[in-house]
Design an enzyme around this catalytic site. Structure first.
Site, PDB file in Angstrom:
ATOM      1  N   SER A  61      58.460  63.818  11.167  1.00  0.00           N
ATOM      2  CA  SER A  61      59.086  64.446  10.006  1.00  0.00           C
ATOM      3  C   SER A  61      60.562  64.090   9.862  1.00  0.00           C
ATOM      4  CB  SER A  61      58.924  65.969  10.086  1.00  0.00           C
ATOM      5  OG  SER A  61      57.561  66.320  10.024  1.00  0.00           O
ATOM      6  N   HIS A  68      63.985  68.433  10.369  1.00  0.00           N
ATOM      7  CA  HIS A  68      63.916  68.016   8.967  1.00  0.00           C
ATOM      8  C   HIS A  68      65.323  67.830   8.386  1.00  0.00           C
ATOM      9  CE1 HIS A  68      59.605  69.779   8.239  1.00  0.00           C
ATOM     10  NE2 HIS A  68      59.672  68.952   9.271  1.00  0.00           N
TER      11      HIS A  68
END
Length: 362
Positions: free
Chosen positions: A249, A308
């Site tokens: 991610s 993230h």
């Protein structure tokens, strides 16, 4: 018979041309006349260099001009007449024809009319996409991630892929208790927990990564992706030092914000730049906001929002630094230096903090 053949060879070329060839000759004649500055009916080395420089063709360098002259100068007079220029443009398409005839379509495509002020049309960014070499970097990363996932499923007999006891997960996941195994700061990208986790990352990184590779080349996109992965684990280690980390991610978010970076740096060369920027910003803000909200209100939420956010920041900074900027203006140079400097300062500070304050992590 020989005499008739000789006569046929002397027939002007225009009489044998198709309508398409006549149009091509007319387009090339316009280019030829424009750069024949002294109007003597010939292009010299200097004039050919000027043509190449002003057309800004990525497929030909000025250093090749003399070689092109040698190839195409049939009578060795160190200049090209129109027939020699036409032959060069048609027989050496990969070098010159795309530059001269297809310039508007391939470099600055005439999708919108040129404004009265002479500003260039948009769409140049999209038309710089090249399919050779093929955009394989994100596909290679994706294949490796699938292989790691399948190996762990086979070894653990967990058909949902949710176990972290497989050999790949055990060796490569980011484990906060094993920070000294520094490869884990990068290799956690190959480990995924659950089929949906893997599929979502694969879809986004292939969809976005391949699009970037088509314009910016595989190695630039790989740098952005890996920078996001490393920043994701670095940020997680610093701000949530007891959290395990798996998945790509950080790299995926780096690709998303790299698109934002390239939109900003190539604003005038992109079609619908404002729309693209709006879509990517809405996606980033919404997803990060939901992740942060869930992490605060749901104690069982396992999404690494720090990874993230860190990957997104790295993708934006590194994207500005390494992705292609088709037309550089002064403020973009300043932004480039700022982005590169901030990225290296942040990464250096993160590494130094690990060494200078080890108590923070235990």
């Amino acid at each position: 018979m020989d005499h008739r053949e000789q006569q046929m060879q002397q027939i002007p070329l225009q009489r044998l041309n198709t309508r398409e060839e006549n149009q091509k000759r007319a387009e090339l004649r316009e280019v030829f006349d424009k750069y024949d500055t002294n109007r003597n009916g010939y292009l010299s080395v200097g004039e050919l260099k000027r043509l190449i420089r002003e057309k800004k063709c990525p497929d030909i360098k000025k250093s090749l001009v003399k070689k092109l002259m040698t190839i195409s100068d049939a009578n060795n007079d160190n200049q090209l007449d129109f027939e020699e220029f036409y032959k060069l443009s048609t027989e050496h398409q990969f070098l010159l024809r795309e530059m001269c005839v297809k310039y508007c379509q391939r470099v600055v495509p005439p999708r919108n009319a040129v404004s009265a002020t002479g500003d260039e049309t948009d769409g140049e960014y999209e038309q710089n996409m090249k399919f050779w070499p093929p955009p394989l970097m994100m596909i290679v990363f994706s294949i490796l991630e699938i292989v790691f996932f399948v190996v762990d499923i086979i070894k653990t007999q967990n058909h949902y892929g949710t176990s972290t006891n497989g050999p790949m997960a055990t060796l490569f996941i980011y484990n906060p208790n094993l920070r000294q195994e520094v490869w884990r700061f990068l290799t956690y990208m190959f480990v995924h927990i659950g089929t949906m986790h893997l599929v979502m990352n694969l879809l986004v990184q292939i969809f976005l990564g391949v699009a970037l590779e088509l314009v910016h080349c595989w190695w630039r996109v790989a740098l952005v992706y890996l920078a996001g992965v490393i920043a994701g684990s670095m940020g997680t280690s610093l701000f949530t030092p007891r959290v395990f980390l798996a998945g790509a991610s950080g790299g995926v978010y780096a690709l998303i914000t790299a698109h934002i970076a390239t939109i900003i740096m190539n604003w005038r060369q992109m079609e619908f730049a404002i729309v693209q920027l709006f879509v990517f910003l809405i996606f980033c803000v919404t997803d990060l906001g939901v992740s942060i909200y869930n992490s605060i209100n749901d104690p069982f939420d396992k999404v690494g929002y720090i990874a993230h956010a860190s990957g997104a920041l790295a993708g934006f900074l590194v994207g500005i630094g390494v992705l292609r900027n088709l037309k550089v203006v002064p403020w973009e140079r300043k932004l480039w230096w700022c982005a590169v400097t901030v990225y290296f300062l942040l990464m250096t500070a993160g590494v130094m903090y690990h060494f200078l304050n080890p108590a923070h992590f235990y």
